[in-house]
Design an enzyme around this catalytic site. Structure first.
Site, mmCIF file in Angstrom:
data_model
loop_
_atom_site.group_PDB
_atom_site.id
_atom_site.type_symbol
_atom_site.label_atom_id
_atom_site.label_comp_id
_atom_site.label_asym_id
_atom_site.label_seq_id
_atom_site.Cartn_x
_atom_site.Cartn_y
_atom_site.Cartn_z
ATOM 1 N N SER A 16 4.824 79.407 46.339
ATOM 2 C CA SER A 16 5.532 79.457 47.618
ATOM 3 C C SER A 16 6.750 78.548 47.501
ATOM 4 O O SER A 16 6.611 77.326 47.386
ATOM 5 C CB SER A 16 4.637 78.955 48.748
ATOM 6 O OG SER A 16 5.450 78.609 49.858
ATOM 7 N N HIS A 41 6.159 84.012 46.567
ATOM 8 C CA HIS A 41 5.845 84.028 48.007
ATOM 9 C C HIS A 41 7.000 83.382 48.783
ATOM 10 O O HIS A 41 7.393 82.252 48.506
ATOM 11 C CB HIS A 41 4.550 83.238 48.215
ATOM 12 C CG HIS A 41 4.036 83.188 49.611
ATOM 13 N ND1 HIS A 41 3.168 84.128 50.130
ATOM 14 C CD2 HIS A 41 4.252 82.298 50.609
ATOM 15 C CE1 HIS A 41 2.870 83.802 51.380
ATOM 16 N NE2 HIS A 41 3.524 82.701 51.706
ATOM 17 N N ASP A 43 8.348 82.309 52.543
ATOM 18 C CA ASP A 43 7.930 82.035 53.925
ATOM 19 C C ASP A 43 9.116 82.114 54.867
ATOM 20 O O ASP A 43 10.028 81.292 54.793
ATOM 21 C CB ASP A 43 7.321 80.629 54.002
ATOM 22 C CG ASP A 43 5.971 80.572 53.313
ATOM 23 O OD1 ASP A 43 5.069 81.312 53.733
ATOM 24 O OD2 ASP A 43 5.828 79.803 52.344
ATOM 25 N N MET A 45 10.313 81.724 58.612
ATOM 26 C CA MET A 45 9.900 81.100 59.889
ATOM 27 C C MET A 45 11.085 81.053 60.838
ATOM 28 O O MET A 45 12.218 80.807 60.407
ATOM 29 C CB MET A 45 9.411 79.674 59.652
ATOM 30 C CG MET A 45 8.294 79.565 58.639
ATOM 31 S SD MET A 45 7.668 77.868 58.557
ATOM 32 C CE MET A 45 6.644 77.957 57.089
ATOM 33 N N HIS A 77 6.282 86.607 53.680
ATOM 34 C CA HIS A 77 5.354 86.265 54.760
ATOM 35 C C HIS A 77 6.171 85.986 56.019
ATOM 36 O O HIS A 77 6.839 84.953 56.106
ATOM 37 C CB HIS A 77 4.574 85.027 54.281
ATOM 38 C CG HIS A 77 3.577 84.493 55.251
ATOM 39 N ND1 HIS A 77 2.981 83.249 55.099
ATOM 40 C CD2 HIS A 77 3.044 85.003 56.389
ATOM 41 C CE1 HIS A 77 2.141 83.033 56.083
ATOM 42 N NE2 HIS A 77 2.165 84.077 56.889
ATOM 43 N N MET A 79 6.566 84.777 59.440
ATOM 44 C CA MET A 79 5.963 83.976 60.525
ATOM 45 C C MET A 79 6.987 83.904 61.643
ATOM 46 O O MET A 79 7.608 82.862 61.896
ATOM 47 C CB MET A 79 5.613 82.570 59.999
ATOM 48 C CG MET A 79 4.362 82.575 59.139
ATOM 49 S SD MET A 79 4.239 81.085 58.125
ATOM 50 C CE MET A 79 5.372 81.527 56.842
ATOM 51 N N MET A 148 -4.703 82.782 56.413
ATOM 52 C CA MET A 148 -4.169 81.416 56.478
ATOM 53 C C MET A 148 -5.329 80.424 56.404
ATOM 54 O O MET A 148 -6.310 80.555 57.145
ATOM 55 C CB MET A 148 -3.417 81.171 57.794
ATOM 56 C CG MET A 148 -2.127 81.927 57.999
ATOM 57 S SD MET A 148 -0.743 81.549 56.899
ATOM 58 C CE MET A 148 -0.769 79.789 56.732
ATOM 59 N N GLY A 153 3.302 77.041 59.412
ATOM 60 C CA GLY A 153 4.488 76.313 59.844
ATOM 61 C C GLY A 153 5.016 75.315 58.831
ATOM 62 O O GLY A 153 6.219 75.111 58.760
ATOM 63 N N PHE A 154 4.131 74.732 58.050
ATOM 64 C CA PHE A 154 4.580 73.684 57.139
ATOM 65 C C PHE A 154 3.792 73.725 55.833
ATOM 66 O O PHE A 154 2.602 74.053 55.842
ATOM 67 C CB PHE A 154 4.396 72.294 57.780
ATOM 68 C CG PHE A 154 5.205 72.140 59.034
ATOM 69 C CD1 PHE A 154 6.548 71.759 58.973
ATOM 70 C CD2 PHE A 154 4.655 72.432 60.278
ATOM 71 C CE1 PHE A 154 7.306 71.650 60.128
ATOM 72 C CE2 PHE A 154 5.406 72.323 61.447
ATOM 73 C CZ PHE A 154 6.742 71.937 61.372
ATOM 74 N N GLY A 155 4.464 73.359 54.754
ATOM 75 C CA GLY A 155 3.783 73.153 53.493
ATOM 76 C C GLY A 155 3.122 71.788 53.492
ATOM 77 O O GLY A 155 3.373 70.958 54.375
ATOM 78 N N GLY A 156 2.274 71.555 52.507
ATOM 79 C CA GLY A 156 1.711 70.223 52.295
ATOM 80 C C GLY A 156 0.584 69.841 53.233
ATOM 81 O O GLY A 156 0.211 68.665 53.288
ATOM 82 N N ASP A 183 -3.525 81.448 51.796
ATOM 83 C CA ASP A 183 -2.288 80.676 51.953
ATOM 84 C C ASP A 183 -2.530 79.395 52.732
ATOM 85 O O ASP A 183 -2.849 79.430 53.925
ATOM 86 C CB ASP A 183 -1.267 81.560 52.686
ATOM 87 C CG ASP A 183 0.123 80.939 52.741
ATOM 88 O OD1 ASP A 183 0.336 79.882 52.134
ATOM 89 O OD2 ASP A 183 0.993 81.543 53.407
ATOM 90 N N GLY A 185 -2.736 74.890 51.592
ATOM 91 C CA GLY A 185 -3.544 73.763 51.145
ATOM 92 C C GLY A 185 -4.252 73.954 49.822
ATOM 93 O O GLY A 185 -5.176 73.218 49.503
ATOM 94 N N GLY A 205 2.129 75.992 47.205
ATOM 95 C CA GLY A 205 3.456 75.455 47.461
ATOM 96 C C GLY A 205 3.566 74.043 46.933
ATOM 97 O O GLY A 205 3.960 73.814 45.787
HETATM 98 C C1 DX5 Z 1 2.644 77.590 55.595
HETATM 99 C C2 DX5 Z 1 3.126 78.638 54.618
HETATM 100 C C3 DX5 Z 1 2.644 78.439 53.234
HETATM 101 C C4 DX5 Z 1 3.037 77.128 52.607
HETATM 102 C C5 DX5 Z 1 1.942 76.731 51.694
HETATM 103 O O1 DX5 Z 1 2.839 78.001 56.889
HETATM 104 O O2 DX5 Z 1 2.757 79.941 55.028
HETATM 105 O O3 DX5 Z 1 2.993 79.531 52.378
HETATM 106 O O4 DX5 Z 1 4.223 77.169 51.862
HETATM 107 O O5 DX5 Z 1 2.222 75.464 51.218
HETATM 108 P P1 DX5 Z 1 1.065 74.516 50.673
HETATM 109 O O6 DX5 Z 1 0.542 75.184 49.418
HETATM 110 O O7 DX5 Z 1 1.779 73.253 50.418
HETATM 111 O O8 DX5 Z 1 0.028 74.432 51.728
HETATM 112 ZN ZN ZN Z 2 3.102 81.591 53.496
#
Ligand code: DX5
Ligand code: ZN
Length: 231
Positions: A16, A41, A43, A45, A77, A79, A148, A153-156, A183, A185, A205
């Site tokens: 991602s 992938h 994202d 948003m 993806h 969102m 999900m 909304g956010f990575g990490g 997708d 964590g 990601g």
């Molecule tokens: C979150 C995204 C994910 C995100 C995953 O809303 O849809 O694709 O990038 O990132 P990690 O792997 O850091 O959770």
């Molecule tokens: Zn995603």
């Protein structure tokens, strides 16, 4: 171009790019592809469906020659609210698979049919708190389902581990040629558990793009995914 059925049945690691260094995006995508990744992938948003704003068709289009030129694919993806307004632009930009959130789509069946008609693989995405029946109702219209394992909304973020139980339920209910994209964590420690639960397109990601050597980390995560030890 839709993602071939053979790839929908295989285990794939999906980087991602949300956690990539956007000042060196092409270079980093090239590195994860050097490590063997074949589905990237993206994202999208909009600041409405989720609180964050990211990228859109322009970035898919810009990465297209690099990714498609190396026999790669994009899983986009969405969102966003009103995903129906953006599926066409996404596919025209080069999206090979497009997932739309069940929570954002009032005419989900028609929208999935439109994605197919545009020549891409249709997928339905589901938030951790949403009812699985939303997916089962459209099972015959999708090439993949995106589950999900964090709130979008956010990575990490940290994985909501009980969400893997939902993956297992869907794997039992869906035909083998429907990929299950997981997708949120995913990291070295839990990636095998994701696959054992029935996920086969595994998004990573921050756990991947945080590494110093992206090609090596891609290979390491792919090995862990299929149950091999890494040195
Ligand atoms: C979150 C995204 C994910 C995100 C995953 O809303 O849809 O694709 O990038 O990132 P990690 O792997 O850091 O959770
Ligand atoms: Zn995603």
């Amino acid at each position: 171009m839709a993602i071939p059925e053979s790839m929908r049945c295989q285990a794939h690691l999906l980087p991602s790019v949300l956690s990539a260094d956007f000042s060196r995006l092409g270079e980093e995508v090239g590195q994860v592809m050097d490590g063997g990744a074949r589905i990237i992938h993206i994202d999208v948003m909009d600041g409405h469906f989720v609180p964050n704003i990211t990228v859109g068709p322009l970035v898919v289009d810009a990465l297209g020659p690099l990714v498609h030129g190396r026999s790669g694919y994009f899983s986009v993806h969405l969102m966003i609210e009103r995903p129906q307004d953006y599926v066409e632009a996404s596919v025209k930009a080069g999206a090979d698979a497009v997932s739309v959130h069940a929570e954002a789509s009032s005419h989900l069946q028609g929208l999935l049919e439109r994605i197919s008609a545009l020549g891409a693989s249709p997928g339905v995405a589901l938030n951790p708190g949403s009812d699985l029946s939303r997916v089962l109702e459209v099972a015959d219209l999708v090439d993949f389902v995106l589950v999900m394992t964090v709130n979008p909304g956010f990575g990490g973020q940290k994985m909501i581990v009980p969400a893997l139980e939902r993956v297992a339920q869907l794997r039992t209910a869906l035909p083998a040629e429907v990929a299950i994209e997981v997708d949120g964590g995913v990291n070295r420690k839990n990636i095998r558990q994701v696959v054992e639960s029935g996920g086969n397109w595994v998004v990573t990601g921050s756990a991947l793009f945080g590494a110093d050597d992206l090609a090596a980390e891609t290979r390491a995560l792919q090995r862990l995914m299929v149950g091999e030890a890494i040195l």
